[in-house]
Design an enzyme around this catalytic site. Sequence first.
Site, mmCIF file in Angstrom:
data_model
loop_
_atom_site.group_PDB
_atom_site.id
_atom_site.type_symbol
_atom_site.label_atom_id
_atom_site.label_comp_id
_atom_site.label_asym_id
_atom_site.label_seq_id
_atom_site.Cartn_x
_atom_site.Cartn_y
_atom_site.Cartn_z
ATOM 1 N N GLU A 1 -7.386 9.831 -15.012
ATOM 2 C CA GLU A 1 -7.625 10.156 -13.601
ATOM 3 C C GLU A 1 -6.686 11.277 -13.129
ATOM 4 O O GLU A 1 -7.096 12.212 -12.454
ATOM 5 C CB GLU A 1 -7.415 8.889 -12.759
ATOM 6 N N SER B 1 -14.106 2.112 -7.619
ATOM 7 C CA SER B 1 -15.211 2.248 -8.564
ATOM 8 C C SER B 1 -14.833 3.205 -9.695
ATOM 9 O O SER B 1 -15.257 3.002 -10.838
ATOM 10 C CB SER B 1 -16.493 2.693 -7.865
ATOM 11 N N GLY C 1 -13.350 2.606 -1.375
ATOM 12 C CA GLY C 1 -11.941 2.385 -1.677
ATOM 13 C C GLY C 1 -11.718 1.094 -2.453
ATOM 14 O O GLY C 1 -10.638 0.515 -2.418
ATOM 15 N N LEU C 2 -12.747 0.626 -3.175
ATOM 16 C CA LEU C 2 -12.595 -0.588 -3.990
ATOM 17 C C LEU C 2 -12.497 -0.218 -5.474
ATOM 18 O O LEU C 2 -12.735 -1.034 -6.356
ATOM 19 C CB LEU C 2 -13.754 -1.561 -3.734
ATOM 20 N N GLY D 1 -17.470 4.794 -2.708
ATOM 21 C CA GLY D 1 -16.654 5.462 -1.690
ATOM 22 C C GLY D 1 -16.001 4.514 -0.698
ATOM 23 O O GLY D 1 -15.554 4.921 0.361
ATOM 24 N N ASP E 1 -4.611 0.613 -9.360
ATOM 25 C CA ASP E 1 -6.036 0.307 -9.523
ATOM 26 C C ASP E 1 -6.359 -0.033 -10.970
ATOM 27 O O ASP E 1 -7.006 -1.041 -11.258
ATOM 28 C CB ASP E 1 -6.898 1.499 -9.071
ATOM 29 N N GLU F 1 0.831 -1.209 0.000
ATOM 30 C CA GLU F 1 0.000 0.000 0.000
ATOM 31 C C GLU F 1 0.862 1.254 0.000
ATOM 32 O O GLU F 1 1.855 1.337 0.740
ATOM 33 C CB GLU F 1 -0.887 -0.027 1.254
ATOM 34 N N HIS F 2 0.486 2.199 -0.819
ATOM 35 C CA HIS F 2 1.219 3.461 -0.975
ATOM 36 C C HIS F 2 2.654 3.204 -1.441
ATOM 37 O O HIS F 2 3.577 3.917 -1.065
ATOM 38 C CB HIS F 2 1.182 4.291 0.316
HETATM 39 C C1 GLA Z 1 -5.314 4.574 -4.099
HETATM 40 C C2 GLA Z 1 -4.591 4.917 -5.399
HETATM 41 C C3 GLA Z 1 -3.575 3.841 -5.761
HETATM 42 C C4 GLA Z 1 -2.652 3.529 -4.580
HETATM 43 C C5 GLA Z 1 -3.453 3.293 -3.299
HETATM 44 C C6 GLA Z 1 -2.574 3.151 -2.086
HETATM 45 O O1 GLA Z 1 -6.094 3.421 -4.280
HETATM 46 O O2 GLA Z 1 -5.520 5.079 -6.440
HETATM 47 O O3 GLA Z 1 -2.845 4.237 -6.893
HETATM 48 O O4 GLA Z 1 -1.716 4.550 -4.399
HETATM 49 O O5 GLA Z 1 -4.369 4.348 -3.065
HETATM 50 O O6 GLA Z 1 -1.816 1.997 -2.160
#
Ligand code: GLA
Length: 386
Positions: free
Chosen positions: A161, A128, A125-126, A123, A173, A32-33
Amino acid sequence: MKEKLLTGFREIFKTEASNVYFAPGRVNLIGEHTDYNGGHVFPCALNIGTYLAVKPRSDKKFQFYSENFAHLGIIEVDLDNIVYDVNDDWVNYPKGCIREVQKLGITLNHGLDLYYFGNIPYGAGLSSSASIELVTLVMLNEEYGLNIDRIELVKMGQRAENQFVGVNCGIMDQFAIGMGKANHAVLLDTGKLKYQYAPLNIEGYSLVVTNTNKRRGLADSKYNERRAECEKALEILKQYKNINALCELTLAEFESLSDKIEDEIIRKRARHAISENERTILAKKALDEGNLTEFGRLMNESHVSLRDDYEVTGKELDTLAALAWAQDGVIGSRMTGAGFGGCTISIVKNEYLDNFKVNVEREYEKVIGYKPTFYVVSVGDGAKKL
Ligand code: GLA
Protein backbone atom coordinates in the site's frame (compact mmCIF):
# COMPACT_ATOMS: atom_id res chain seq x y z
CA MET A 1 -20.69 -17.57 -0.18
CA LYS A 2 -18.07 -20.11 -1.25
CA GLU A 3 -20.59 -21.56 -3.74
CA LYS A 4 -21.28 -18.10 -5.14
CA LEU A 5 -17.57 -17.58 -5.73
CA LEU A 6 -17.13 -20.98 -7.38
CA THR A 7 -20.08 -20.30 -9.70
CA GLY A 8 -18.81 -16.83 -10.58
CA PHE A 9 -15.36 -18.20 -11.28
CA ARG A 10 -16.77 -20.91 -13.56
CA GLU A 11 -18.78 -18.38 -15.57
CA ILE A 12 -15.84 -16.05 -16.13
CA PHE A 13 -12.94 -18.47 -16.58
CA LYS A 14 -14.85 -21.50 -18.01
CA THR A 15 -13.06 -23.82 -15.61
CA GLU A 16 -13.28 -24.87 -11.94
CA ALA A 17 -11.54 -22.92 -9.16
CA SER A 18 -9.37 -25.00 -6.84
CA ASN A 19 -9.55 -22.91 -3.66
CA VAL A 20 -11.43 -20.03 -2.04
CA TYR A 21 -10.00 -17.53 0.47
CA PHE A 22 -11.49 -14.78 2.64
CA ALA A 23 -10.14 -11.65 4.34
CA PRO A 24 -12.37 -9.43 6.50
CA GLY A 25 -12.75 -5.67 6.67
CA ARG A 26 -12.01 -3.96 9.98
CA VAL A 27 -13.44 -1.42 12.33
CA ASN A 28 -11.37 0.42 14.90
CA LEU A 29 -12.99 0.73 18.34
CA ILE A 30 -10.54 3.38 19.55
CA GLY A 31 -6.94 4.52 18.89
CA GLU A 32 -7.20 6.68 15.80
CA HIS A 33 -4.25 8.26 14.00
CA THR A 34 -1.90 6.70 16.52
CA ASP A 35 -0.51 3.90 14.33
CA TYR A 36 2.04 6.08 12.56
CA ASN A 37 2.98 7.69 15.88
CA GLY A 38 4.09 4.49 17.61
CA GLY A 39 0.88 4.34 19.66
CA HIS A 40 -1.83 1.77 20.41
CA VAL A 41 -4.83 0.85 18.29
CA PHE A 42 -7.81 -1.34 19.24
CA PRO A 43 -9.50 -2.65 16.09
CA CYS A 44 -11.44 -5.80 15.29
CA ALA A 45 -12.00 -7.82 12.14
CA LEU A 46 -15.51 -7.87 10.69
CA ASN A 47 -17.57 -10.70 9.24
CA ILE A 48 -17.81 -8.87 5.93
CA GLY A 49 -14.83 -8.78 3.63
CA THR A 50 -13.26 -9.95 0.37
CA TYR A 51 -13.59 -13.43 -1.12
CA LEU A 52 -11.16 -14.82 -3.66
CA ALA A 53 -11.45 -17.95 -5.81
CA VAL A 54 -8.27 -19.14 -7.52
CA LYS A 55 -6.88 -21.66 -9.96
CA PRO A 56 -3.26 -22.08 -11.05
CA ARG A 57 -2.43 -21.49 -14.73
CA SER A 58 0.29 -23.24 -16.66
CA ASP A 59 1.64 -20.04 -18.27
CA LYS A 60 3.09 -16.91 -16.64
CA LYS A 61 -0.06 -14.77 -16.70
CA PHE A 62 -2.27 -13.50 -13.92
CA GLN A 63 -5.89 -12.95 -14.92
CA PHE A 64 -7.85 -10.76 -12.50
CA TYR A 65 -11.60 -10.36 -12.36
CA SER A 66 -13.76 -8.68 -9.71
CA GLU A 67 -17.51 -8.98 -9.52
CA ASN A 68 -17.49 -5.50 -7.95
CA PHE A 69 -15.70 -4.04 -10.98
CA ALA A 70 -17.36 -6.23 -13.61
CA HIS A 71 -17.29 -3.36 -16.12
CA LEU A 72 -13.49 -3.62 -16.21
CA GLY A 73 -13.67 -7.25 -17.38
CA ILE A 74 -10.66 -9.55 -17.02
CA ILE A 75 -7.39 -7.70 -16.47
CA GLU A 76 -4.33 -9.63 -17.60
CA VAL A 77 -0.92 -9.07 -16.09
CA ASP A 78 2.37 -10.66 -17.01
CA LEU A 79 4.19 -12.22 -14.07
CA ASP A 80 7.51 -10.78 -15.25
CA ASN A 81 6.16 -7.25 -15.55
CA ILE A 82 4.38 -6.29 -12.33
CA VAL A 83 4.26 -2.47 -12.41
CA TYR A 84 1.76 0.14 -11.22
CA ASP A 85 -0.71 1.12 -13.92
CA VAL A 86 -3.49 3.57 -13.17
CA ASN A 87 -5.71 1.89 -15.79
CA ASP A 88 -5.58 -1.36 -13.82
CA ASP A 89 -7.57 0.33 -11.02
CA TRP A 90 -8.19 -2.05 -8.05
CA VAL A 91 -5.79 -4.64 -9.52
CA ASN A 92 -2.90 -2.46 -8.36
CA TYR A 93 -3.53 -3.74 -4.80
CA PRO A 94 -3.00 -7.43 -5.63
CA LYS A 95 -0.21 -6.50 -8.03
CA GLY A 96 1.57 -4.68 -5.19
CA CYS A 97 1.28 -7.89 -3.12
CA ILE A 98 2.73 -10.08 -5.89
CA ARG A 99 5.57 -7.57 -6.21
CA GLU A 100 6.23 -7.85 -2.45
CA VAL A 101 6.58 -11.62 -2.80
CA GLN A 102 8.97 -11.18 -5.73
CA LYS A 103 10.98 -8.64 -3.73
CA LEU A 104 11.76 -11.42 -1.25
CA GLY A 105 13.71 -13.08 -4.09
CA ILE A 106 11.00 -15.70 -4.64
CA THR A 107 10.46 -16.82 -8.25
CA LEU A 108 6.84 -17.52 -9.10
CA ASN A 109 7.00 -19.97 -11.98
CA HIS A 110 3.34 -19.90 -13.09
CA GLY A 111 0.38 -17.51 -13.02
CA LEU A 112 -3.16 -17.74 -11.61
CA ASP A 113 -6.77 -17.07 -12.54
CA LEU A 114 -8.31 -14.94 -9.79
CA TYR A 115 -11.94 -14.08 -9.11
CA TYR A 116 -12.65 -11.49 -6.37
CA PHE A 117 -15.87 -10.46 -4.68
CA GLY A 118 -16.17 -8.06 -1.74
CA ASN A 119 -19.14 -7.10 0.44
CA ILE A 120 -17.47 -4.25 2.33
CA PRO A 121 -19.20 -0.98 1.45
CA TYR A 122 -16.79 0.79 -0.89
CA GLY A 123 -15.14 4.00 0.32
CA ALA A 124 -16.64 3.72 3.82
CA GLY A 125 -13.31 3.52 5.62
CA LEU A 126 -13.75 -0.16 6.58
CA SER A 127 -10.50 -1.10 4.82
CA SER A 128 -11.63 -2.75 1.62
CA SER A 129 -8.16 -2.15 0.16
CA ALA A 130 -6.27 -3.81 3.04
CA SER A 131 -8.78 -6.65 2.81
CA ILE A 132 -7.89 -7.17 -0.89
CA GLU A 133 -4.21 -7.08 0.05
CA LEU A 134 -4.47 -9.67 2.80
CA VAL A 135 -6.74 -12.06 0.90
CA THR A 136 -4.19 -11.92 -1.93
CA LEU A 137 -1.17 -12.44 0.31
CA VAL A 138 -2.70 -15.30 2.29
CA MET A 139 -3.67 -16.92 -1.02
CA LEU A 140 -0.17 -16.48 -2.54
CA ASN A 141 1.40 -17.88 0.61
CA GLU A 142 -0.76 -21.01 0.40
CA GLU A 143 -0.89 -21.55 -3.37
CA TYR A 144 2.89 -21.31 -3.79
CA GLY A 145 3.72 -22.96 -0.43
CA LEU A 146 5.79 -19.96 0.68
CA ASN A 147 5.58 -20.48 4.47
CA ILE A 148 5.71 -16.77 5.21
CA ASP A 149 4.85 -15.89 8.79
CA ARG A 150 1.47 -14.14 9.25
CA ILE A 151 2.94 -10.95 10.73
CA GLU A 152 5.36 -10.75 7.81
CA LEU A 153 2.35 -10.98 5.44
CA VAL A 154 0.76 -8.10 7.34
CA LYS A 155 3.90 -5.99 6.88
CA MET A 156 4.03 -6.93 3.19
CA GLY A 157 0.44 -5.70 2.80
CA GLN A 158 1.35 -2.38 4.36
CA ARG A 159 4.43 -2.05 2.13
CA ALA A 160 2.34 -2.82 -0.96
CA GLU A 161 0.00 0.00 0.00
CA ASN A 162 2.79 2.44 0.93
CA GLN A 163 5.21 1.75 -1.89
CA PHE A 164 3.21 0.33 -4.79
CA VAL A 165 -0.14 2.09 -4.43
CA GLY A 166 1.38 5.17 -2.77
CA VAL A 167 -0.89 5.59 0.28
CA ASN A 168 1.17 6.31 3.37
CA CYS A 169 -1.00 4.35 5.86
CA GLY A 170 0.11 2.85 9.17
CA ILE A 171 -0.09 -0.85 9.99
CA MET A 172 -3.45 -1.01 11.79
CA ASP A 173 -5.68 -2.11 8.91
CA GLN A 174 -3.49 -4.91 7.59
CA PHE A 175 -2.80 -6.08 11.15
CA ALA A 176 -6.46 -6.23 12.18
CA ILE A 177 -7.35 -8.06 8.98
CA GLY A 178 -4.43 -10.48 9.11
CA MET A 179 -4.53 -11.15 12.86
CA GLY A 180 -8.20 -10.64 13.85
CA LYS A 181 -10.03 -13.15 16.03
CA ALA A 182 -13.79 -13.75 16.25
CA ASN A 183 -15.47 -11.93 19.16
CA HIS A 184 -12.21 -10.26 20.14
CA ALA A 185 -10.62 -6.88 19.57
CA VAL A 186 -6.83 -6.65 19.17
CA LEU A 187 -4.84 -4.19 21.24
CA LEU A 188 -1.77 -3.53 19.14
CA ASP A 189 1.22 -1.51 20.26
CA THR A 190 2.31 -0.26 16.84
CA GLY A 191 5.67 0.93 18.18
CA LYS A 192 6.74 -2.53 19.38
CA LEU A 193 4.36 -4.58 17.21
CA LYS A 194 3.20 -6.38 20.35
CA TYR A 195 -0.43 -7.36 20.60
CA GLN A 196 -3.05 -8.85 22.92
CA TYR A 197 -6.57 -10.09 22.23
CA ALA A 198 -9.39 -8.72 24.36
CA PRO A 199 -12.72 -10.60 24.51
CA LEU A 200 -15.54 -8.35 23.38
CA ASN A 201 -17.90 -9.01 26.24
CA ILE A 202 -20.74 -6.80 25.14
CA GLU A 203 -23.70 -9.13 25.58
CA GLY A 204 -26.96 -7.27 25.19
CA TYR A 205 -25.27 -4.57 23.08
CA SER A 206 -24.53 -4.21 19.38
CA LEU A 207 -21.70 -2.67 17.44
CA VAL A 208 -23.30 -0.33 14.95
CA VAL A 209 -21.30 1.10 12.08
CA THR A 210 -23.02 4.11 10.53
CA ASN A 211 -21.87 5.31 7.14
CA THR A 212 -22.03 9.07 6.52
CA ASN A 213 -22.30 8.24 2.80
CA LYS A 214 -20.13 11.27 2.19
CA ARG A 215 -17.75 10.97 -0.74
CA ARG A 216 -14.26 10.84 0.70
CA GLY A 217 -12.68 13.28 -1.75
CA LEU A 218 -9.43 14.68 -0.39
CA ALA A 219 -8.94 12.00 2.26
CA ASP A 220 -5.54 10.75 1.09
CA SER A 221 -3.90 14.15 0.78
CA LYS A 222 -5.31 15.30 4.14
CA TYR A 223 -4.12 12.05 5.70
CA ASN A 224 -0.59 12.65 4.48
CA GLU A 225 -0.81 16.26 5.72
CA ARG A 226 -1.63 15.06 9.26
CA ARG A 227 1.28 12.63 9.15
CA ALA A 228 3.61 15.44 8.17
CA GLU A 229 2.29 17.61 11.03
CA CYS A 230 3.00 14.83 13.53
CA GLU A 231 6.51 14.43 12.12
CA LYS A 232 7.09 18.15 12.62
CA ALA A 233 5.94 17.91 16.26
CA LEU A 234 8.25 14.93 16.80
CA GLU A 235 11.21 16.79 15.34
CA ILE A 236 10.70 19.64 17.83
CA LEU A 237 10.08 17.42 20.88
CA LYS A 238 13.12 15.29 20.07
CA GLN A 239 15.29 18.26 20.97
CA TYR A 240 14.06 17.91 24.57
CA LYS A 241 13.36 14.19 25.01
CA ASN A 242 15.05 11.11 23.67
CA ILE A 243 12.09 9.70 21.72
CA ASN A 244 11.52 8.04 18.35
CA ALA A 245 7.74 8.47 18.18
CA LEU A 246 5.20 10.89 19.67
CA CYS A 247 3.33 8.19 21.59
CA GLU A 248 6.41 7.33 23.63
CA LEU A 249 5.46 10.39 25.70
CA THR A 250 2.80 10.29 28.40
CA LEU A 251 0.23 13.05 28.26
CA ALA A 252 1.77 14.57 31.40
CA GLU A 253 5.24 14.60 29.82
CA PHE A 254 3.79 16.18 26.70
CA GLU A 255 1.93 18.88 28.65
CA SER A 256 5.16 19.87 30.39
CA LEU A 257 6.86 20.31 27.00
CA SER A 258 4.02 21.50 24.84
CA ASP A 259 4.98 25.20 25.02
CA LYS A 260 8.14 24.30 23.06
CA ILE A 261 5.88 23.84 20.03
CA GLU A 262 5.06 27.35 18.95
CA ASP A 263 2.63 26.53 16.17
CA GLU A 264 -0.74 25.88 17.79
CA ILE A 265 -1.90 23.55 15.01
CA ILE A 266 1.16 21.32 15.35
CA ARG A 267 0.74 21.31 19.14
CA LYS A 268 -2.89 20.20 18.82
CA ARG A 269 -2.00 17.37 16.43
CA ALA A 270 0.58 16.01 18.86
CA ARG A 271 -1.81 16.36 21.78
CA HIS A 272 -4.39 14.28 19.94
CA ALA A 273 -1.99 11.45 19.12
CA ILE A 274 -0.63 11.28 22.67
CA SER A 275 -3.97 11.63 24.47
CA GLU A 276 -5.58 9.12 22.11
CA ASN A 277 -2.86 6.60 22.89
CA GLU A 278 -3.61 6.92 26.63
CA ARG A 279 -7.35 6.63 26.01
CA THR A 280 -6.81 3.46 24.03
CA ILE A 281 -4.89 1.76 26.83
CA LEU A 282 -7.55 2.85 29.34
CA ALA A 283 -10.32 1.62 27.05
CA LYS A 284 -8.82 -1.87 26.85
CA LYS A 285 -8.62 -1.90 30.66
CA ALA A 286 -12.25 -0.76 30.96
CA LEU A 287 -13.36 -3.52 28.57
CA ASP A 288 -11.41 -6.14 30.55
CA GLU A 289 -13.11 -4.95 33.72
CA GLY A 290 -16.54 -5.07 32.08
CA ASN A 291 -16.89 -1.31 32.55
CA LEU A 292 -18.72 -0.45 29.32
CA THR A 293 -19.78 2.96 30.58
CA GLU A 294 -16.15 4.00 30.92
CA PHE A 295 -15.37 2.45 27.53
CA GLY A 296 -18.13 4.54 25.97
CA ARG A 297 -16.97 7.70 27.69
CA LEU A 298 -13.48 7.19 26.23
CA MET A 299 -14.98 6.62 22.76
CA ASN A 300 -16.83 9.93 23.01
CA GLU A 301 -13.69 11.72 24.21
CA SER A 302 -11.80 10.24 21.29
CA HIS A 303 -14.27 11.77 18.87
CA VAL A 304 -13.99 15.17 20.52
CA SER A 305 -10.19 15.03 20.26
CA LEU A 306 -10.37 13.99 16.60
CA ARG A 307 -12.81 16.85 16.02
CA ASP A 308 -11.08 19.63 17.91
CA ASP A 309 -7.38 18.74 18.04
CA TYR A 310 -6.86 16.56 14.98
CA GLU A 311 -9.59 18.14 12.82
CA VAL A 312 -10.40 15.10 10.72
CA THR A 313 -14.14 14.78 11.37
CA GLY A 314 -16.19 17.30 9.39
CA LYS A 315 -19.89 18.11 9.52
CA GLU A 316 -21.22 14.66 8.56
CA LEU A 317 -19.24 12.68 11.15
CA ASP A 318 -19.85 15.30 13.85
CA THR A 319 -23.57 15.25 13.13
CA LEU A 320 -23.70 11.45 13.35
CA ALA A 321 -21.72 11.36 16.59
CA ALA A 322 -23.75 14.10 18.27
CA LEU A 323 -27.02 12.45 17.24
CA ALA A 324 -25.83 9.11 18.59
CA TRP A 325 -24.80 10.70 21.91
CA ALA A 326 -28.34 12.06 22.29
CA GLN A 327 -30.07 8.67 21.88
CA ASP A 328 -31.21 6.39 24.70
CA GLY A 329 -29.21 3.19 25.06
CA VAL A 330 -26.02 4.51 23.43
CA ILE A 331 -22.89 3.65 25.42
CA GLY A 332 -20.51 5.58 23.17
CA SER A 333 -19.99 6.74 19.61
CA ARG A 334 -17.10 8.09 17.58
CA MET A 335 -15.72 8.38 14.08
CA THR A 336 -13.64 5.38 13.04
CA GLY A 337 -10.85 5.06 10.46
CA ALA A 338 -9.07 7.93 8.77
CA GLY A 339 -11.98 10.40 8.99
CA PHE A 340 -13.01 13.10 6.47
CA GLY A 341 -16.16 11.04 5.83
CA GLY A 342 -16.51 7.30 6.25
CA CYS A 343 -18.22 5.85 9.30
CA THR A 344 -18.89 6.16 13.01
CA ILE A 345 -18.89 3.21 15.39
CA SER A 346 -21.44 3.15 18.21
CA ILE A 347 -22.20 0.71 20.99
CA VAL A 348 -25.97 0.50 21.35
CA LYS A 349 -28.13 -1.46 23.77
CA ASN A 350 -30.10 -4.02 21.73
CA GLU A 351 -33.58 -2.94 22.78
CA TYR A 352 -32.82 0.62 21.62
CA LEU A 353 -31.44 -0.36 18.21
CA ASP A 354 -34.57 0.38 16.20
CA ASN A 355 -35.10 3.74 17.87
CA PHE A 356 -31.46 4.57 17.31
CA LYS A 357 -31.69 3.92 13.58
CA VAL A 358 -35.00 5.73 13.08
CA ASN A 359 -34.00 8.83 15.05
CA VAL A 360 -30.46 9.16 13.74
CA GLU A 361 -31.59 8.64 10.15
CA ARG A 362 -34.36 11.21 10.39
CA GLU A 363 -32.26 13.90 12.07
CA TYR A 364 -29.15 13.28 9.92
CA GLU A 365 -31.16 13.66 6.74
CA LYS A 366 -32.62 16.95 8.04
CA VAL A 367 -29.15 18.40 8.60
CA ILE A 368 -27.12 16.79 5.79
CA GLY A 369 -29.72 16.29 3.06
CA TYR A 370 -29.32 12.54 2.52
CA LYS A 371 -29.56 9.38 4.61
CA PRO A 372 -26.82 7.49 6.43
CA THR A 373 -26.56 3.66 6.21
CA PHE A 374 -26.44 1.39 9.27
CA TYR A 375 -24.60 -1.91 9.61
CA VAL A 376 -24.90 -3.97 12.77
CA VAL A 377 -21.59 -5.81 12.57
CA SER A 378 -20.20 -9.01 14.08
CA VAL A 379 -16.56 -9.53 14.87
CA GLY A 380 -15.02 -12.32 12.84
CA ASP A 381 -11.68 -14.03 12.24
CA GLY A 382 -8.70 -12.79 10.30
CA ALA A 383 -7.85 -13.78 6.73
CA LYS A 384 -8.06 -17.51 5.96
CA LYS A 385 -8.60 -20.27 3.41
CA LEU A 386 -12.23 -21.39 3.37
C1 GLA B 1 -6.41 4.72 7.96
C2 GLA B 1 -5.01 4.12 7.87
C3 GLA B 1 -4.59 3.49 9.19
C4 GLA B 1 -4.78 4.47 10.35
C5 GLA B 1 -6.17 5.10 10.32
C6 GLA B 1 -6.34 6.20 11.34
O1 GLA B 1 -7.35 3.70 8.17
O2 GLA B 1 -4.97 3.15 6.84
O3 GLA B 1 -3.26 3.05 9.11
O4 GLA B 1 -3.79 5.46 10.34
O5 GLA B 1 -6.46 5.64 9.04
O6 GLA B 1 -6.30 5.68 12.62
